[in-house]
Design an enzyme around this catalytic site. Structure first.
Site, short mmCIF file in Angstrom:
data_model
loop_
_atom_site.label_atom_id
_atom_site.label_comp_id
_atom_site.label_asym_id
_atom_site.label_seq_id
_atom_site.Cartn_x
_atom_site.Cartn_y
_atom_site.Cartn_z
N GLY A 60 0.66 -1.21 0.13
CA GLY A 60 0.18 -0.19 0.03
C GLY A 60 0.82 1.18 -0.05
O GLY A 60 0.33 2.35 -0.36
N GLN A 61 2.01 1.07 0.41
CA GLN A 61 2.74 2.36 0.47
C GLN A 61 3.06 2.86 -0.81
O GLN A 61 3.35 4.09 -0.72
CB GLN A 61 4.28 1.94 1.05
CG GLN A 61 4.42 1.03 2.14
CD GLN A 61 4.50 -0.37 1.49
OE1 GLN A 61 3.85 -0.82 0.47
NE2 GLN A 61 5.65 -1.09 1.76
N THR B 144 12.28 2.11 -0.17
CA THR B 144 12.69 3.41 -1.20
C THR B 144 14.32 3.44 -1.20
O THR B 144 14.72 3.68 -2.28
CB THR B 144 12.12 4.47 -1.09
OG1 THR B 144 10.54 4.36 -1.11
CG2 THR B 144 12.41 5.74 -1.86
N GLU C 297 6.61 5.75 8.00
CA GLU C 297 6.54 5.17 9.34
C GLU C 297 6.06 6.76 10.09
O GLU C 297 5.44 6.79 10.85
CB GLU C 297 7.68 4.68 10.02
CG GLU C 297 7.93 2.98 9.72
CD GLU C 297 9.25 2.68 10.30
OE1 GLU C 297 8.99 1.77 11.20
OE2 GLU C 297 10.21 3.10 9.70
N GLY D 172 13.30 7.62 3.15
CA GLY D 172 11.95 7.03 3.55
C GLY D 172 11.17 7.97 4.66
O GLY D 172 11.60 8.64 5.49
N VAL D 173 9.77 7.76 4.37
CA VAL D 173 8.97 8.55 5.03
C VAL D 173 7.46 7.74 5.43
O VAL D 173 6.64 8.34 5.48
CB VAL D 173 8.63 9.93 4.46
CG1 VAL D 173 7.78 9.94 3.01
CG2 VAL D 173 8.01 10.92 5.44
N ALA E 128 16.88 10.46 -1.80
CA ALA E 128 15.51 10.39 -1.22
C ALA E 128 15.93 9.63 0.49
O ALA E 128 16.98 9.14 0.44
CB ALA E 128 14.83 9.65 -2.03
#
Lengths: 780, 158
Positions: free
Chosen positions: A487-488, A532, A737, A734-735, A732
């Site tokens: 879903g991310q 990512t 959580e 991660g974002v 980049a």
């Protein structure tokens, strides 16, 4: 040059399957001859299993296998190998599987489970993690000292309920506190809560007569399932194949391994028939994992000017009955647990403690939602004690370029900026330093609150990923990684990175959706907001490898040095002279000269990455480098509290994150909105509730509420700061959580700012808020 | 067992059912229409929402034996020829999907709303989907998608 796809809000590549109902999840699957499993669950939180009689269940027509713990001498676990497949000798929580049946139908399996007779001898349960630390507390795991765990990283304390002790020492807190103008000490509590994915856990296993095992499962991490099953059962990795179809939400609750070993062993016991189990919603609550509870104690010493000079922190994690994952939450929350603040003297102890409750596991934020509940409530309380503005107080203490983290890591200009995030949300919400006390209108009070956050991927220092890029004849490209998109939207953003790196239009990228350990390259786990970053780095390397192969073939075909060649728009050509070159389609399966001689061959790019430069942490001081990359953020909220009912409505939620570089803006916003609302759930309504014997009472969606569309903040704004990360793909971070972290303390801080009432135990439910608002009138 | 005849997505189907089988079970297990999901089996999550004679219902709470002659519409009926409806397209364009497990139920609740009220307000959309749980999206993009779909359908039809 083809239009660059980086930063574009390309709709998710899996959307079409999902809006048409053609996305197949594990729960939708049926195999020929498939049997259905049901589990018998413990009715007690802590009890000795005196005897189990399965005779009547076995003789029920249609029953093909019955298993009990006594027949399964295996333990499984990711970091701490402490979990049996079925309880044996004793049960450690209400809802623990004690026996299991495979039958030709779900109804028969259900009936058979009801025919199993178990005699228990009830033991005293340990329902409070702090009491579990007392010397005379009953032991949840008598054999803890014999369990295997990752050596040199975790410190289980045999003969106690402590599954792991993490400690961190920076500077000299004793001396630091002596210099302080004020010392503020508080205790905070966050209860266990649940992930509540819409798809409950579902697994199908087929143990074949050849000895090979094939598994379809709702797991986040196909290779972790394969590895842990291989280790637990002593079966070669090559004999186990794990496939992940579409996955209906996970949030950490489907990391590691869960029902897969049970169905595999049932399949073998049932004469090599495939066996499926899908957890009921009740089982999802009582049998499958939840998020750990946290008791936090924080003592903060500050100078007159508002600098934090010393901080002492104790985290006691309520791990529940098993801590196979929980020990690492204790560790991660240890090295991260002072927040994004520059403090010279820190003493931190984090204990992961067994209790007789459902076990905790990873949940979006990996301990940080809980620890930031404590830290960011405390920071506001310290600021108020100093009569300082909470934003100003934080600005005086936040990490900056040149600061040193609690583990000794130097903050550089690439690390990201928590200050920019805080500035952005304070500005957007209209933060006013000299805000007058809120006025009550019709019993309602409006107020604002803020909180900051950070998190880095919590993972072993040797965590690795791989990617493969294969060209097809028509120059479309198959991209294979093994991180799961539940879903991310990572599959879409990774496809964008692939298109960018290969200099191809996005439409040429064919991201292989299903994860299959027989065909996909290795990846450790889809957790920790690392896909990512690590998957992206692998794709960049695989693309580089593929382009190198294209240039090598083209060099031979054109008689030009490889270094003289460039690629763009599906063509390889002499630098500066696009006309002198070849279309990819003439190169990617090999080049054929006019006479039929051929060179090259199918282009298959390979990319590997292992987290570089990380270290294990010193067991005494916690010093070292645990973090691949930090993502910083901040939230500002405006709430309206109804003083007559205790209900809080979040009228505004403004969130800012330093994401390094946006790959897909719409997907990024999707994570922040969804995570923010999940944070509102933790803040306002969610908690596990037990009776005095440890029976979970909130075991259904009737008694455990998650936010509905009516609970969403009225206005939500997402702000992205972009400080490129030097080690991230294209800068980049991660974002996934982070949006959930620090929503609860921002709301609690707003509640205090509006009403003067400080609540230190979650959730900020109407009941708890009402009682806090009216505590004075309660007193006799 | 008794035979019931359902009209599912426009097609008449006779199927033998046990007395205690829910409509959801028959759709998923007997008719292989697995687009409709089971999230709780207790009418709490809305993942199993289908249209019964045009009205959104939790198919886990309805007995299949009582459905004889009734008209059922599931997610599989939303784009029968493979061409997306405006509602589906709006879900894609507004980021209203993440894991996808609630999506079919959401779409059916939204479709039911648009059938009885082609021009809903934000509050009416909220009311229509407040029985559908979603753990991923935070709902905002879903509400935006339904409003967007209403606008598109007013202009272009389904």
């Amino acid at each position: 040059m083809a239009d660059d796809v980086i930063g574009k809000s390309i709709p998710r590549i899996d959307g079409l399957d999902k809006v048409t109902g053609s996305a197949i999840y594990t729960a939708d699957m049926k195999l020929p001859g498939m049997l259905y499993a049901r589990m018998l669950l413990s009715p007690h939180a802590h009890a000795k299993i005196v005897s189990i009689n399965t005779d009547r269940a076995r003789s029920l027509p249609g029953v093909k296998a019955v298993l009990t713990g006594a027949e399964l001498p295996y333990r499984v676990g990711l970091y701490m190998i402490d979990k049996p497949i079925l309880a044996s000798e004793k049960v450690r929580y209400f809802g623990e599987p004690v026996a299991a049946v495979a039958a030709v139908s779900e109804d028969i399996a259900h009936e058979a489970v009801g025919l199993i007779e178990v005699e228990y001898e009830i033991l005293e349960p340990v329902l409070d993690a702090k009491k579990a630390l007392e010397p005379d507390a009953p032991l949840v795991h008598e054999q803890l000292h014999t369990y295997e765990c990752v050596k040199g990283v975790f410190c289980p304390m045999g003969g106690t309920n402590i599954a792991n002790r993490f400690q961190l020492r920076k500077g000299d807190t004793e001396d630091g506190f002596k210099q302080c103008h004020k010392i503020v000490e508080n205790e905070f509590y966050a209860p266990q809560v649940q992930h509540v994915p819409l798809e409950t856990h579902s697994s199908i296993a087929h143990w074949k007569p050849t000895g090979n095992i094939q598994i379809w499962t709702s797991a986040q991490s196909p290779f972790a399932v394969r590895n842990l099953l291989s280790v637990a059962l002593g079966i070669s990795h090559a004999r186990i194949r794990v496939i992940i179809p579409y996955l209906g939400g996970a949030f950490g609750g489907k990391a590691g391994i869960h029902l897969e070993p049970l169905v595999a062993l049932l399949s073998k016991a049932a004469g090599f028939k495939p066996v499926k189990v899908t957890a009921t919603r009740t089982e999802e609550f009582i049998t499958l994992p939840c998020r750990q509870g946290l008791h936090a104690r924080i003592k903060t010493g500050v100078s007159r000017e508002g600098r934090i000079l010393a901080q002492e922190i104790e985290y006691i994690w309520d791990a529940g009955a098993y801590a196979d994952y929980g020990v690492n939450i204790g560790r991660a929350s240890g090295y991260s647990g002072a927040g994004p603040y520059d403090i010279d003297n820190v003493k931190l102890d984090s204990y992961t403690v067994y209790t007789s409750k459902p076990f905790g596991t990873a949940y979006r934020g990996f301990g940080h939602v809980e620890l930031f509940w404590a830290i960011e409530s405390q920071m506001d309380m310290v600021a108020r004690e100093l009569e300082m503005d909470p934003v100003d107080f934080r600005m005086k203490n936040l990490l900056d370029v040149g600061s040193t983290t609690v583990t000794g890591e130097k903050i550089t200009k690439h690390t990201g900026s928590v200050r920019k995030c805080l500035e952005a949300v304070a500005k957007e919400i209209g933060w006013a330093k000299d805000a007058r006390p809120a006025k009550e209108t019709n019993g309602k009070i409006r107020a604002k609150g803020i909180a900051v956050l950070h998190k880095a991927p919590a993972m072993p220092p040797n965590t690795a990923s791989g990617a493969i890029i294969k060209f097809n004849e028509d120059t479309t490209v198959d991209v294979l990684v093994s991180g799961v998109d539940y879903g991310q939207g990572t599959a879409t953003s990774l496809s964008q990175i692939a298109a960018h790196a290969l200099k191809l239009p996005f439409e040429k990228i064919h991201f292989i959706w299903a994860k299959d350990t027989d065909y996909n390259p290795y990846d450790w786990q889809t957790v920790a907001s690392r896909l990512t970053v690590m998957g992206g780095l692998c794709i960049l390397r695989a693309a580089e490898d593929a382009i190198d192969q294209i240039k090598t073939t083209a060099s031979g075909a054109l008689g030009v040095d490889k270094e003289e060649l460039d690629v763009d728009d599906g063509r390889v050509f002499v630098k500066g002279d696009k006309a002198t070159g070849l279309d990819y389609k003439n190169v990617i399966m090999g080049y054929m000269f006019p006479n039929g001689n051929s060179i090259g061959g199918p282009v298959i790019g390979r990319g590997s990455y292992v987290a570089e430069g990380l270290t294990n942490l010193d067991l005494e001081t916690g010093q070292g480098l645990p973090a691949l990359c930090w993502t910083y953020g901040a939230h500002a909220v405006e709430i309206e509290v109804d003083t007559r009912t205790g209900e809080i409505e979040v009228t505004q939620l403004v969130s800012a994150f330093d994401v390094g570089r946006i790959i897909n803006e719409a997907l990024c916003r999707g994570q922040v909105i969804g995570g923010g609302v999940q944070g509102v759930g933790t803040a306002l309504i969610e908690q596990y509730v037990y009776d005095g014997e440890g029976h979970l009472l909130s075991d259904s969606l009737t008694d455990y509420k998650i936010p509905t569309v009516r609970d969403v903040p009225h206005e939500m704004k997402q702000i992205f700061v972009e400080t490129p990360h030097d080690k991230g793909p294209l800068g980049a971070r991660g974002v996934a959580e982070h949006p959930m972290i620090s929503v609860p303390p921002a709301i609690a801080n707003a509640l205090f700012n509006g009403t003067g009432k400080r609540i230190k135990a979650l959730p900020l439910s109407p009941e708890n808020v009402f009682l806090a608002l009216h505590e004075d009138s309660k007193k006799p | 067992m008794q035979i019931v005849t359902l009209k599912v997505n426009g097609e008449s189907i006779s199927v033998p059912v046990e007395d205690n089988w829910s409509l959801l079970r028959v759709l998923r297990e007997e008719l292989a229409l697995t687009g409709t999901k089971e999230g709780c089996g207790m009418g709490e999550c809305g993942a199993c929402t289908v249209l019964l004679d045009g009205v959104p219902i939790n198919s886990c709470l309805v007995l299949a034996r009582e459905m004889d002659g009734r008209e059922i519409r599931t997610i599989e009926g939303e784009a029968p020829q493979g061409e997306l409806s405006n509602l589906q397209q709006a879900f894609l364009d507004n980021g209203a999907i993440q894991c996808g497990f609630c999506t079919a139920g959401m779409l059916m609740s939204a479709r039911g709303l648009l059938m009885r009220n082609p021009d809903p307000t934000e509050e009416e959309v909220t009311e229509a989907i407040c029985g559908n749980l979603c753990r991923c999206t935070g709902y905002k993009p879903i509400v935006a998608a339904v409003l967007d779909a209403a606008t598109r359908e007013k202009q272009h039809g389904r």
